[in-house]
Design a protein around this motif. Sequence first.
Motif, PDB file in Angstrom:
ATOM      1  N   MET A 228       5.980  32.808 -16.850  1.00  0.00           N
ATOM      2  CA  MET A 228       5.264  33.544 -15.821  1.00  0.00           C
ATOM      3  C   MET A 228       5.324  32.802 -14.481  1.00  0.00           C
ATOM      4  O   MET A 228       5.382  33.407 -13.410  1.00  0.00           O
ATOM      5  N   GLY A 229       5.326  31.470 -14.535  1.00  0.00           N
ATOM      6  CA  GLY A 229       5.513  30.697 -13.317  1.00  0.00           C
ATOM      7  C   GLY A 229       6.883  30.928 -12.718  1.00  0.00           C
ATOM      8  O   GLY A 229       7.039  31.055 -11.499  1.00  0.00           O
ATOM      9  N   ALA A 230       7.906  31.000 -13.578  1.00  0.00           N
ATOM     10  CA  ALA A 230       9.261  31.276 -13.103  1.00  0.00           C
ATOM     11  C   ALA A 230       9.357  32.674 -12.494  1.00  0.00           C
ATOM     12  O   ALA A 230      10.095  32.897 -11.527  1.00  0.00           O
ATOM     13  N   ALA A 231       8.587  33.616 -13.041  1.00  0.00           N
ATOM     14  CA  ALA A 231       8.590  34.973 -12.491  1.00  0.00           C
ATOM     15  C   ALA A 231       8.042  34.978 -11.064  1.00  0.00           C
ATOM     16  O   ALA A 231       8.514  35.724 -10.198  1.00  0.00           O
ATOM     17  N   ALA A 232       7.042  34.128 -10.803  1.00  0.00           N
ATOM     18  CA  ALA A 232       6.499  34.028  -9.448  1.00  0.00           C
ATOM     19  C   ALA A 232       7.554  33.488  -8.491  1.00  0.00           C
ATOM     20  O   ALA A 232       7.676  33.948  -7.349  1.00  0.00           O
ATOM     21  N   ARG A 233       8.329  32.511  -8.943  1.00  0.00           N
ATOM     22  CA  ARG A 233       9.397  31.948  -8.105  1.00  0.00           C
ATOM     23  C   ARG A 233      10.470  33.003  -7.820  1.00  0.00           C
ATOM     24  O   ARG A 233      11.001  33.074  -6.705  1.00  0.00           O
ATOM     25  N   ARG A 234      10.777  33.822  -8.820  1.00  0.00           N
ATOM     26  CA  ARG A 234      11.767  34.890  -8.621  1.00  0.00           C
ATOM     27  C   ARG A 234      11.279  35.897  -7.585  1.00  0.00           C
ATOM     28  O   ARG A 234      12.080  36.410  -6.779  1.00  0.00           O
ATOM     29  N   LEU A 235       9.989  36.201  -7.631  1.00  0.00           N
ATOM     30  CA  LEU A 235       9.435  37.133  -6.650  1.00  0.00           C
ATOM     31  C   LEU A 235       9.628  36.603  -5.240  1.00  0.00           C
ATOM     32  O   LEU A 235      10.025  37.339  -4.325  1.00  0.00           O
ATOM     33  N   GLU A 236       9.351  35.318  -5.038  1.00  0.00           N
ATOM     34  CA  GLU A 236       9.571  34.713  -3.728  1.00  0.00           C
ATOM     35  C   GLU A 236      11.012  34.905  -3.263  1.00  0.00           C
ATOM     36  O   GLU A 236      11.269  35.317  -2.128  1.00  0.00           O
ATOM     37  N   ALA A 237      11.946  34.572  -4.142  1.00  0.00           N
ATOM     38  CA  ALA A 237      13.357  34.682  -3.785  1.00  0.00           C
ATOM     39  C   ALA A 237      13.731  36.131  -3.480  1.00  0.00           C
ATOM     40  O   ALA A 237      14.468  36.405  -2.522  1.00  0.00           O
ATOM     41  N   ASP A 238      13.229  37.066  -4.279  1.00  0.00           N
ATOM     42  CA  ASP A 238      13.504  38.489  -4.033  1.00  0.00           C
ATOM     43  C   ASP A 238      13.079  38.882  -2.617  1.00  0.00           C
ATOM     44  O   ASP A 238      13.819  39.563  -1.890  1.00  0.00           O
ATOM     45  N   MET A 239      11.896  38.455  -2.223  1.00  0.00           N
ATOM     46  CA  MET A 239      11.354  38.873  -0.937  1.00  0.00           C
ATOM     47  C   MET A 239      12.031  38.153   0.231  1.00  0.00           C
ATOM     48  O   MET A 239      12.234  38.727   1.307  1.00  0.00           O
ATOM     49  N   VAL A 240      12.415  36.896   0.027  1.00  0.00           N
ATOM     50  CA  VAL A 240      13.137  36.166   1.079  1.00  0.00           C
ATOM     51  C   VAL A 240      14.498  36.802   1.330  1.00  0.00           C
ATOM     52  O   VAL A 240      14.878  37.076   2.480  1.00  0.00           O
ATOM     53  N   TYR A 241      15.245  37.053   0.267  1.00  0.00           N
ATOM     54  CA  TYR A 241      16.592  37.604   0.448  1.00  0.00           C
ATOM     55  C   TYR A 241      16.553  39.068   0.872  1.00  0.00           C
ATOM     56  O   TYR A 241      17.508  39.563   1.479  1.00  0.00           O
ATOM     57  N   GLU A 242      15.452  39.761   0.599  1.00  0.00           N
ATOM     58  CA  GLU A 242      15.284  41.108   1.128  1.00  0.00           C
ATOM     59  C   GLU A 242      15.209  41.064   2.653  1.00  0.00           C
ATOM     60  O   GLU A 242      15.771  41.922   3.345  1.00  0.00           O
ATOM     61  N   GLN A 243      14.539  40.058   3.196  1.00  0.00           N
ATOM     62  CA  GLN A 243      14.495  39.897   4.644  1.00  0.00           C
ATOM     63  C   GLN A 243      15.889  39.641   5.204  1.00  0.00           C
ATOM     64  O   GLN A 243      16.255  40.160   6.263  1.00  0.00           O
ATOM     65  N   LEU A 244      16.673  38.860   4.501  1.00  0.00           N
ATOM     66  CA  LEU A 244      18.004  38.503   4.982  1.00  0.00           C
ATOM     67  C   LEU A 244      18.962  39.689   4.934  1.00  0.00           C
ATOM     68  O   LEU A 244      19.732  39.919   5.873  1.00  0.00           O
ATOM     69  N   THR A 245      18.930  40.458   3.846  1.00  0.00           N
ATOM     70  CA  THR A 245      19.925  41.513   3.652  1.00  0.00           C
ATOM     71  C   THR A 245      19.521  42.865   4.236  1.00  0.00           C
ATOM     72  O   THR A 245      20.388  43.689   4.535  1.00  0.00           O
ATOM     73  N   SER A 246      18.226  43.094   4.419  1.00  0.00           N
ATOM     74  CA  SER A 246      17.800  44.398   4.954  1.00  0.00           C
ATOM     75  C   SER A 246      17.955  44.476   6.468  1.00  0.00           C
ATOM     76  O   SER A 246      17.835  45.551   7.055  1.00  0.00           O
ATOM     77  N   ASN A 247      18.198  43.325   7.100  1.00  0.00           N
ATOM     78  CA  ASN A 247      18.410  43.261   8.552  1.00  0.00           C
ATOM     79  C   ASN A 247      17.292  43.980   9.305  1.00  0.00           C
ATOM     80  O   ASN A 247      17.527  44.940  10.047  1.00  0.00           O
ATOM     81  N   PRO A 248      16.054  43.519   9.161  1.00  0.00           N
ATOM     82  CA  PRO A 248      14.919  44.223   9.773  1.00  0.00           C
ATOM     83  C   PRO A 248      14.964  44.183  11.299  1.00  0.00           C
ATOM     84  O   PRO A 248      15.545  43.279  11.906  1.00  0.00           O
TER      85      PRO A 248
END
Length: 272
Positions: free
Chosen positions: A88-108
């Motif tokens: 479950m701790g690893a799942a929290a880390r994955r969530l962080e990465a998902d949201m960081v790379y969403e910022q990078l690839t979505s080109n807001p």
Amino acid sequence: LGYGEAPSGHAQWTSDRDVKDFKQQTLVSLSEAPSLEKVAELGEYRNGSMSDGASTFKLATFGKILSISRQALINDDLASFTTLPASMGAAARRLEADMVYEQLTSNPVLADGFALFSAQHGNLGTAAALTVANLGLARAAMRKQKGIAGVSYLDPQPKFLVVPVALETTAEQLLASLVDPSRSNQTPNSEFIRGLTLIADPRLDVNSATAWYLAASPKQVETILRAYLAGQPRPYLEENTEFRVDSINWKVRLDFAAGVMDFRGLYKNPGA
């Protein structure tokens, strides 16, 4: 435990801050200091000024509960359920990465009305393959960035090469080579390229298997920010036992947000 051991490449090239509550947050970035002017003998010093930029975001709470029955725990010969808190701790880390790379690839679109990577920001290259020459062009573009006031060069230094895993092997060869791999005349490879830190993440492949990025050190330019609730563990893990039902419950919670602070420390090439 699982949080600290999960892949965390995204945390290397991004910055992090604690915020005190869930209200709309506005983080201000000060511009470069004004240029110094020559002062004649007995001359008067002139006042200068600084401008600022702002980034807004709001924390959200993410979490999950997992329940395991007493019978399932007793029958678990391999003790696999004992790893649930770490998972479950690893799942929290994955969530962080998902949201960081969403910022990078979505080109807001940023507060100035332009996309994160755009001609107006001077950080979007013409589609080209990952080579020594093209990395040199990308570095030159980054180093020409001026501060918020636009009066002096910020000179961001590329420190990270961020790529999809489709380019990971190519990038490793490029960064490790003593010579330019694209040439047959043993042209020396650039010390700048060999000094880059490679970050490869499969989340980038979903958006593009060819695009590659340069990022400055977050100590020089805060580009993408990871924000957490002050005073809370990252993540918060809790275990309790049901009274009316024979089960053990684990809860994980992470108060988190990701947002763009400054485009000047990032560069994107769509690749070829």
